[in-house]
Motif scaffolding. Sequence first.
Motif, PDB file in Angstrom:
ATOM      1  N   VAL A  14       3.155   7.198  -5.785  1.00  0.00           N
ATOM      2  CA  VAL A  14       3.995   7.893  -4.817  1.00  0.00           C
ATOM      3  C   VAL A  14       3.181   8.030  -3.532  1.00  0.00           C
ATOM      4  N   PHE A  15       3.803   7.691  -2.409  1.00  0.00           N
ATOM      5  CA  PHE A  15       3.091   7.709  -1.133  1.00  0.00           C
ATOM      6  C   PHE A  15       4.012   8.227  -0.040  1.00  0.00           C
ATOM      7  N   ASP A  16       3.440   8.518   1.098  1.00  0.00           N
ATOM      8  CA  ASP A  16       4.183   9.021   2.256  1.00  0.00           C
ATOM      9  C   ASP A  16       5.115   7.933   2.787  1.00  0.00           C
ATOM     10  N   ALA A  17       6.388   8.254   2.935  1.00  0.00           N
ATOM     11  CA  ALA A  17       7.367   7.279   3.416  1.00  0.00           C
ATOM     12  C   ALA A  17       7.055   6.816   4.838  1.00  0.00           C
ATOM     13  N   ASN A  18       6.341   7.615   5.614  1.00  0.00           N
ATOM     14  CA  ASN A  18       5.995   7.247   6.991  1.00  0.00           C
ATOM     15  C   ASN A  18       4.793   6.309   7.088  1.00  0.00           C
ATOM     16  N   SER A  19       4.172   5.980   5.965  1.00  0.00           N
ATOM     17  CA  SER A  19       2.970   5.147   5.994  1.00  0.00           C
ATOM     18  C   SER A  19       3.280   3.654   6.054  1.00  0.00           C
ATOM     19  N   ASP A  20       4.558   3.256   6.035  1.00  0.00           N
ATOM     20  CA  ASP A  20       4.978   1.863   6.185  1.00  0.00           C
ATOM     21  C   ASP A  20       4.415   0.964   5.081  1.00  0.00           C
ATOM     22  N   ILE A  21       4.339   1.472   3.853  1.00  0.00           N
ATOM     23  CA  ILE A  21       3.867   0.667   2.723  1.00  0.00           C
ATOM     24  C   ILE A  21       4.955  -0.323   2.339  1.00  0.00           C
ATOM     25  N   LYS A  22       4.594  -1.606   2.258  1.00  0.00           N
ATOM     26  CA  LYS A  22       5.543  -2.654   1.892  1.00  0.00           C
ATOM     27  C   LYS A  22       5.152  -3.380   0.615  1.00  0.00           C
ATOM     28  N   THR A  23       3.848  -3.363   0.289  1.00  0.00           N
ATOM     29  CA  THR A  23       3.349  -4.094  -0.862  1.00  0.00           C
ATOM     30  C   THR A  23       2.338  -3.249  -1.618  1.00  0.00           C
ATOM     31  N   VAL A  24       2.423  -3.310  -2.946  1.00  0.00           N
ATOM     32  CA  VAL A  24       1.443  -2.650  -3.807  1.00  0.00           C
ATOM     33  C   VAL A  24       0.887  -3.720  -4.741  1.00  0.00           C
ATOM     34  N   ALA A  25      -0.427  -3.818  -4.809  1.00  0.00           N
ATOM     35  CA  ALA A  25      -1.067  -4.832  -5.649  1.00  0.00           C
ATOM     36  C   ALA A  25      -2.055  -4.172  -6.598  1.00  0.00           C
ATOM     37  N   ILE A  26      -2.201  -4.779  -7.782  1.00  0.00           N
ATOM     38  CA  ILE A  26      -3.175  -4.321  -8.775  1.00  0.00           C
ATOM     39  C   ILE A  26      -4.274  -5.369  -8.876  1.00  0.00           C
ATOM     40  N   TYR A  27      -5.520  -4.904  -8.785  1.00  0.00           N
ATOM     41  CA  TYR A  27      -6.694  -5.768  -8.898  1.00  0.00           C
ATOM     42  C   TYR A  27      -7.543  -5.306 -10.060  1.00  0.00           C
ATOM     43  N   ASN A  28      -8.218  -6.257 -10.732  1.00  0.00           N
ATOM     44  CA  ASN A  28      -9.138  -5.859 -11.796  1.00  0.00           C
ATOM     45  C   ASN A  28     -10.488  -5.482 -11.196  1.00  0.00           C
ATOM     46  N   ILE A  29     -11.423  -5.144 -12.051  1.00  0.00           N
ATOM     47  CA  ILE A  29     -12.721  -4.609 -11.621  1.00  0.00           C
ATOM     48  C   ILE A  29     -13.536  -5.635 -10.823  1.00  0.00           C
ATOM     49  N   ILE A  30     -13.272  -6.935 -11.013  1.00  0.00           N
ATOM     50  CA  ILE A  30     -14.021  -7.951 -10.269  1.00  0.00           C
ATOM     51  C   ILE A  30     -13.258  -8.443  -9.040  1.00  0.00           C
ATOM     52  N   GLY A  31     -12.118  -7.807  -8.732  1.00  0.00           N
ATOM     53  CA  GLY A  31     -11.398  -8.124  -7.510  1.00  0.00           C
ATOM     54  C   GLY A  31     -10.312  -9.166  -7.625  1.00  0.00           C
ATOM     55  N   LYS A  32      -9.994  -9.604  -8.841  1.00  0.00           N
ATOM     56  CA  LYS A  32      -8.922 -10.574  -9.029  1.00  0.00           C
ATOM     57  C   LYS A  32      -7.573  -9.860  -9.010  1.00  0.00           C
ATOM     58  N   MET A  33      -6.628 -10.383  -8.205  1.00  0.00           N
ATOM     59  CA  MET A  33      -5.300  -9.788  -8.166  1.00  0.00           C
ATOM     60  C   MET A  33      -4.582 -10.060  -9.490  1.00  0.00           C
ATOM     61  N   MET A  34      -4.093  -8.995 -10.112  1.00  0.00           N
ATOM     62  CA  MET A  34      -3.405  -9.112 -11.392  1.00  0.00           C
ATOM     63  C   MET A  34      -1.889  -9.151 -11.221  1.00  0.00           C
ATOM     64  N   VAL A  39       7.783  -3.133  -2.257  1.00  0.00           N
ATOM     65  CA  VAL A  39       8.339  -1.795  -2.443  1.00  0.00           C
ATOM     66  C   VAL A  39       9.236  -1.398  -1.271  1.00  0.00           C
ATOM     67  N   ASN A  40      10.197  -0.556  -1.587  1.00  0.00           N
ATOM     68  CA  ASN A  40      11.053   0.085  -0.600  1.00  0.00           C
ATOM     69  C   ASN A  40      11.016   1.570  -0.890  1.00  0.00           C
ATOM     70  N   GLY A  41      11.004   2.392   0.137  1.00  0.00           N
ATOM     71  CA  GLY A  41      10.970   3.835  -0.092  1.00  0.00           C
ATOM     72  C   GLY A  41       9.553   4.359  -0.163  1.00  0.00           C
ATOM     73  N   ASN A  42       9.349   5.378  -1.008  1.00  0.00           N
ATOM     74  CA  ASN A  42       8.038   6.026  -1.059  1.00  0.00           C
ATOM     75  C   ASN A  42       7.439   6.082  -2.452  1.00  0.00           C
ATOM     76  N   SER A  43       7.901   5.214  -3.370  1.00  0.00           N
ATOM     77  CA  SER A  43       7.320   5.211  -4.718  1.00  0.00           C
ATOM     78  C   SER A  43       7.519   3.853  -5.373  1.00  0.00           C
ATOM     79  N   ALA A  63       3.111  -3.520   6.370  1.00  0.00           N
ATOM     80  CA  ALA A  63       3.852  -4.736   6.706  1.00  0.00           C
ATOM     81  C   ALA A  63       2.963  -5.836   7.281  1.00  0.00           C
ATOM     82  N   HIS A  64       1.812  -5.471   7.846  1.00  0.00           N
ATOM     83  CA  HIS A  64       0.888  -6.450   8.420  1.00  0.00           C
ATOM     84  C   HIS A  64      -0.113  -6.975   7.397  1.00  0.00           C
TER      85      HIS A  64
END
Length: 76
Positions: A14-34, A39-43, A63-64
């Motif tokens: 859950v994040f602030d709707a004013n922060s313009d978050i468009k993408t959420v990514a999960i990375y492992n401990i060595i930095g590989k994107m999993m 996302v739309n909205g604030n969660s 967005a950038h």
Amino acid sequence: MLYPNPATSAVNVVFDANSDIKTVAIYNIIGKMMSIYKVNGNSASLNLEGMNPGIYFVRLMNAHGDVVLTRKFSKQ
């Protein structure tokens, strides 16, 4: 906010709707994107099925493509 931590099958972000978050990514401990989620909205609910137990990082990006926030969580 990131919960539950530790997680089992999913983690919620859950994040602030004013922060313009468009993408959420999960990375492992060595930095590989999993996984990556648009996302739309604030969660977002992120599915962790198929991921091994361990330490992961969630990166919230605007967005950038700039990383706005990074949070650590563990999967059991």
